[in-house]
Each structure stands twice: as C-alpha cells, then as structure tokens.
Design a protein around this motif. Sequence first.
Motif, mmCIF file in Angstrom:
data_model
loop_
_atom_site.group_PDB
_atom_site.id
_atom_site.type_symbol
_atom_site.label_atom_id
_atom_site.label_comp_id
_atom_site.label_asym_id
_atom_site.label_seq_id
_atom_site.Cartn_x
_atom_site.Cartn_y
_atom_site.Cartn_z
ATOM 1 N N GLY A 76 0.785 -1.224 0.000
ATOM 2 C CA GLY A 76 0.000 0.000 0.000
ATOM 3 C C GLY A 76 0.817 1.273 0.000
ATOM 4 O O GLY A 76 0.379 2.297 -0.544
ATOM 5 N N LEU A 77 2.001 1.242 0.595
ATOM 6 C CA LEU A 77 2.799 2.455 0.738
ATOM 7 C C LEU A 77 3.942 2.557 -0.265
ATOM 8 O O LEU A 77 4.333 3.671 -0.640
ATOM 9 C CB LEU A 77 3.373 2.542 2.157
ATOM 10 N N ILE A 78 4.495 1.433 -0.669
ATOM 11 C CA ILE A 78 5.669 1.453 -1.547
ATOM 12 C C ILE A 78 5.248 1.402 -3.007
ATOM 13 O O ILE A 78 4.560 0.474 -3.433
ATOM 14 C CB ILE A 78 6.609 0.281 -1.210
ATOM 15 N N ILE A 79 5.664 2.403 -3.753
ATOM 16 C CA ILE A 79 5.359 2.500 -5.181
ATOM 17 C C ILE A 79 6.648 2.219 -5.957
ATOM 18 O O ILE A 79 7.578 3.026 -5.922
ATOM 19 C CB ILE A 79 4.838 3.897 -5.569
ATOM 20 N N ALA A 126 9.811 9.325 -4.735
ATOM 21 C CA ALA A 126 9.163 10.460 -4.072
ATOM 22 C C ALA A 126 7.795 10.055 -3.519
ATOM 23 O O ALA A 126 7.452 10.386 -2.378
ATOM 24 C CB ALA A 126 9.016 11.621 -5.052
ATOM 25 N N ALA A 127 7.009 9.348 -4.325
ATOM 26 C CA ALA A 127 5.680 8.923 -3.877
ATOM 27 C C ALA A 127 5.789 7.961 -2.704
ATOM 28 O O ALA A 127 5.012 8.035 -1.745
ATOM 29 C CB ALA A 127 4.925 8.264 -5.034
ATOM 30 N N THR A 128 6.767 7.064 -2.767
ATOM 31 C CA THR A 128 6.976 6.113 -1.673
ATOM 32 C C THR A 128 7.334 6.829 -0.384
ATOM 33 O O THR A 128 6.762 6.561 0.679
ATOM 34 C CB THR A 128 8.094 5.123 -2.037
ATOM 35 N N LEU A 160 15.636 14.685 -3.235
ATOM 36 C CA LEU A 160 15.543 13.586 -4.190
ATOM 37 C C LEU A 160 16.583 12.505 -3.882
ATOM 38 O O LEU A 160 16.308 11.309 -4.023
ATOM 39 C CB LEU A 160 15.707 14.106 -5.620
ATOM 40 N N LYS A 161 17.774 12.948 -3.459
ATOM 41 C CA LYS A 161 18.802 11.983 -3.075
ATOM 42 C C LYS A 161 18.357 11.192 -1.844
ATOM 43 O O LYS A 161 18.581 9.986 -1.756
ATOM 44 C CB LYS A 161 20.125 12.702 -2.785
ATOM 45 N N LEU A 162 17.729 11.888 -0.911
ATOM 46 C CA LEU A 162 17.234 11.225 0.301
ATOM 47 C C LEU A 162 16.169 10.198 -0.056
ATOM 48 O O LEU A 162 16.169 9.075 0.456
ATOM 49 C CB LEU A 162 16.675 12.282 1.254
ATOM 50 N N TYR A 163 15.253 10.564 -0.952
ATOM 51 C CA TYR A 163 14.208 9.629 -1.373
ATOM 52 C C TYR A 163 14.804 8.423 -2.095
ATOM 53 O O TYR A 163 14.310 7.298 -1.954
ATOM 54 C CB TYR A 163 13.207 10.337 -2.281
#
Length: 241
Positions: free
Chosen positions: A38-41, A46-48, A134-137
């Motif tokens: 449900g949470l991981i795309i 970014a969406a995750t 973005l690097k963190l994501y």
Amino acid sequence: MTNRSIEASPLFYARVAGFGLLLMAIFAMFSNFSVLEGLIIPDDAAATANNIIANELLFRSGFISFVIVLILDVLVAWALYVLLKPVNKNLAMLAAWFRLVYTAIFGVALSNLLNVLPLLSGANYFAVFTTDQLKLYAQVMLLVDAFNNGWLIGMVFFGVHLLVVGYLIIKSGGYIPRIIGIFLILASAGYVIDSLAHFLLSNYADYKTIFQLIVAVPGVIGELSLAFWLLIKGVKVQQRQ
C-alpha cells in the motif's frame, strides 16, 4: 495432569505450531499487503517517501508485525521439529535449521526498514523537491530494495524448509495427511522459482502475476491447511507415540 506432561504431549506442540502458523499468516498479510504494497510505489521514490511520511504509524505497525512474525517463526521451527522428529530426527532438524536460517536472513533484511523513518525525519511532506531531497528519497528506495532482496534470498531457504517438511509429512504414514505434504512441496517449488526469477529475469514484472499465483495457490492451501489441521485435528498426533 502436571505441567510437565502437558508440555511433553504432542498435542501441545501441534497447538503451538498451528496457532503460530495462523498468527504468522495474519501478521504477514497485514505487513505485506496493507503496509508494503500500500505504501511502496515501485520506481517512484518520491511517492513512496511521501506515503511513508503521511502514514508513519501504519509503517511502524507493519514493522512491528514483521518482528512478531520472526518470533513466531522460531516457535514454529521448534514445534515442527518436535512433531516430525519421530519420522526422521535428522531431517526434522535439517528442516528446523533451514527455517531458522531463513528467519535470520529475514531479520537482517528487516533492519533496512528500521533505517527508513530516521532517514525521512527531516523530510517535508509534499515539499518542493530539491536535489538533496531527491537523493534522500533515492536512499529510501535503496533501503526498501535491500529489504526486498534480502527477503527473496531468505525465501529460497524457506522453500527448502517446506520441501523437507512436506517430504517428512508424506513419509509419516498418515501422521499428518499426505495431501498437506504434497501442497507444501509444491509451495516450496513456487517460492524457490519465484525468488530465482526475480534475479534471473530482467522482465520479471511482465510475468509477476503468474509467479505470484505459482507461489500463492499451493502456499496458502498447504500452509493454512497444516495450521488448521494442527489446531483442529492435532489430537491425532498423539497416536504416533
């Protein structure tokens, strides 16, 4: 009846194994489908990350559920060993060790998810994406991928565990219904094939549904049948000794 005689009864171990398997199925389904699926795309870091930030309690609950599954895995490995050692002690021990190795690998893989929330602690929900953000994501997705890859490796060991358990059930002479052993062997093949396919097929996503069915159908039937039989009909285990 003394506590010692209760603990020595095969029925006691049948109930421990059956109850453990049933609880594992419940907690694992919650963590896997309600949280991870449900949470991981996939392919959308970014969406995750934003899903996890917005549903932190759900993510933490999924992690705790997986920890409970690890504990139950150890209990089930112990109980199944006691139940199956009258059939073949060495093979029962081998089956237990394969499950324990799987549990250890899964535990190491799970530690990757433990690092996700601290990593996101400084991120802003739906903030304008900066290069650092973005690097963190991307780092979050690396942790998620490391968890998934570790789990896949562990499932190979789990598949071998089911193979040995299924073989012991078939050779038990009705100790546990042979049909359950057959489904466990089919499930073991499904787990191993699916794990190897992840690593060998670059286009695994194109066949994902097929592999999921190969795993899910015999796995659900075999493992849940064993759980319910041990809980409901486990008294027949006493006839072995």
